[in-house]
Design a protein around this motif. Structure first.
Motif, short mmCIF file in Angstrom:
data_model
loop_
_atom_site.label_atom_id
_atom_site.label_comp_id
_atom_site.label_asym_id
_atom_site.label_seq_id
_atom_site.Cartn_x
_atom_site.Cartn_y
_atom_site.Cartn_z
N TRP A 338 4.73 7.09 2.99
CA TRP A 338 5.49 6.45 1.91
C TRP A 338 6.38 7.42 1.16
O TRP A 338 7.36 7.01 0.54
N ARG A 347 10.04 0.84 -1.31
CA ARG A 347 9.06 -0.16 -0.88
C ARG A 347 7.67 0.14 -1.46
O ARG A 347 6.91 -0.77 -1.80
N SER A 350 7.51 -1.09 -4.87
CA SER A 350 7.43 -2.55 -4.82
C SER A 350 6.00 -3.02 -4.56
O SER A 350 5.52 -3.97 -5.19
N ILE A 351 5.31 -2.35 -3.65
CA ILE A 351 3.92 -2.70 -3.36
C ILE A 351 3.05 -2.54 -4.59
O ILE A 351 2.10 -3.31 -4.81
N CYS A 352 3.37 -1.56 -5.43
CA CYS A 352 2.58 -1.30 -6.63
C CYS A 352 2.62 -2.45 -7.63
O CYS A 352 1.80 -2.51 -8.55
N ASP A 354 2.00 -5.45 -6.87
CA ASP A 354 1.05 -6.47 -6.43
C ASP A 354 -0.26 -6.39 -7.22
O ASP A 354 -0.84 -5.31 -7.36
N VAL A 357 -3.17 -4.76 -5.31
CA VAL A 357 -3.01 -3.31 -5.21
C VAL A 357 -3.41 -2.65 -6.53
O VAL A 357 -4.12 -1.63 -6.54
N ILE A 381 -3.70 -7.24 1.10
CA ILE A 381 -2.91 -6.01 1.02
C ILE A 381 -2.47 -5.56 2.40
O ILE A 381 -1.34 -5.10 2.59
N LYS A 384 0.51 -7.62 3.36
CA LYS A 384 1.67 -7.28 2.52
C LYS A 384 2.26 -5.93 2.94
O LYS A 384 3.48 -5.77 3.02
N ASP A 385 1.38 -4.96 3.21
CA ASP A 385 1.85 -3.65 3.69
C ASP A 385 2.58 -3.82 5.02
O ASP A 385 3.64 -3.20 5.26
N HIS A 388 6.08 -5.06 4.56
CA HIS A 388 6.98 -4.01 4.11
C HIS A 388 7.32 -3.05 5.24
O HIS A 388 8.46 -2.61 5.38
#
Length: 396
Positions: A338, A347, A350-352, A354, A357, A381, A384-385, A388
């Motif tokens: 990442w 990205r 962006s995941i953070c 959630d 997460v 998760i 979702k990962d 991305h």
């Protein structure tokens, strides 16, 4: 000829790892010399999870402040806030916190000595001879020696003990870290940590703005040689609105990237803290793991002294990796993937956003365990990962 003083244990380095090992061993009745070079303050964000407070008897009075949320800043300057639901992260200033730990060791019976370690030699009977000079460096006096039945090397990522005594220590990989402690301006939000995932601030790590009550730690790190940490820190201060506030001190030091494969010499020396490489990848968290590493090193040395078996020294690494090796492995993968470029950092931020997460991140951080209570959250998760990674969702 004057007979040399003999200690059960000489602990070299008085940071969280060394001071904890010294405290624990002194409480067990061992004669301990805690040898620490004065004037060294590690660049550190200063975050301590509640688990560390409980596990290592750290009183609330040692906290400079508490934070209740973190703000992630993406390359696009998009921000994502991660509130801590029902919890907090304690923040310390290492200048004060480390000294308190050393004083606690002395209160429990350890002998404190401000000195610079030079070498481990051997007496005629094979006992370790620890050579040092009083004060800060080579010009501070004539070298002196003490005998030690065991030695704990807790002298940082560039550990002289490790390089002299432990095979493979010279292969340790580092992130170079630099921070500036600045005066907290009026109106600054001291209840939030800000983390900048921007390639010009750090091409492979991150920048941080962490409150310490009356002061703030503003810092950056990178593994890339030639990248100007000072320039990046200056830019980070501009972005955080801290360019004009008073600078109180500046500090730099290496941060290890992964635990060493070997922590002992198979005889009478074991490593702890940064010297052993126990800083979490991706997050750079080191205080909790240093405290724990010091405790485990102390337990291993106690068992070695009690049984006479040098193999007991290997227990420090074995126990640490059993409990935390998987977390370090996962975080290492996260950092390598990442943090590779700004597209991926966008990205990642962006995941953070959630909720799953955020829940799992804070639970794991505050309690130092992988969360198993919500298996459906792990499944969500994962997908979702994957979305991305495949680029089927927008990073924003």
């Amino acid at each position: 000829m004057t007979e040399l003083e003999t200690f059960d244990v000489v602990v070299i380095g008085g940071g969280p790892a060394g001071a904890t090992a010294a405290t624990d061993l002194a409480k067990r009745g061992r004669s301990v010399l805690l040898l620490d070079r004065p004037g060294r303050i590690k660049p550190c964000g200063g975050a301590i999870p509640p688990q560390a407070m409980r596990e290592f008897d750290i009183p609330e009075a040692q906290l400079a402040t508490r934070v209740y949320s973190a703000r992630m800043v993406a390359p696009s300057n998009r921000t994502v806030d991660m509130p801590i639901d029902g919890g907090y992260v304690g923040m310390v200033d290492r200048k004060d916190f480390d000294e308190w730990l050393r004083e606690r060791a002395a209160e429990h019976g350890a002998t404190r000595l401000d000195a610079t370690f030079e070498a481990i030699e051997r007496d005629a009977d094979g006992t370790a001879l620890v050579r040092y000079r009083p004060g800060q460096g080579r010009d501070s006096g004539e070298p002196l020696q003490v005998r030690a039945r065991a030695v704990i090397g807790a002298d940082g990522a560039h550990s002289a003990v490790a390089k002299q005594c432990v095979p493979g220590a010279e292969k340790m990989k580092y992130v170079a870290a630099y921070h500036e402690i600045v005066r907290t301006p009026e109106g600054f939000d001291g209840t939030r940590c800000d983390v900048y995932y921007q390639g010009d601030i750090s091409p492979d790590f991150y920048g941080w703005v962490f409150p310490h009550g009356d002061t703030i730690s503003v810092g950056v790190g990178t593994e890339i040689s030639g990248f100007s940490l000072r320039s990046a820190c200056t830019e980070l201060r501009k972005r955080a609105g801290l360019a004009e506030v008073e600078t109180l001190r500046c500090e730099g030091a290496p941060i290890p990237l992964e635990p060493l494969r070997c922590w002992d010499n198979g005889r009478d020396v074991v490593l702890a803290g940064d010297a052993a490489g126990v800083v979490a990848p991706a997050s750079g968290e080191g205080i909790y793991y240093a405290l724990l590493g010091g405790r485990l090193a102390g337990e291993a040395v106690e068992e070695m002294l009690a049984t006479g078996k040098a193999s007991a020294l290997k227990l420090a690494r074995k126990r640490f990796m059993k409990d935390h090796g998987r977390v370090f492995w996962i975080l290492g993968i996260m950092q390598r993937f990442w943090y590779a470029n700004d597209k991926r950092r966008e990205r990642f931020v962006s995941i953070c956003a959630d909720p799953d997460v955020q829940y799992l991140t804070w639970e794991a951080y505050m309690n130092k365990r992988l969360v198993r209570a919500k298996p459906t959250a792990h499944i969500r998760i994962f997908f979702k990962d994957l979305a991305h990674l495949l680029g089927v969702v927008s990073p924003r």
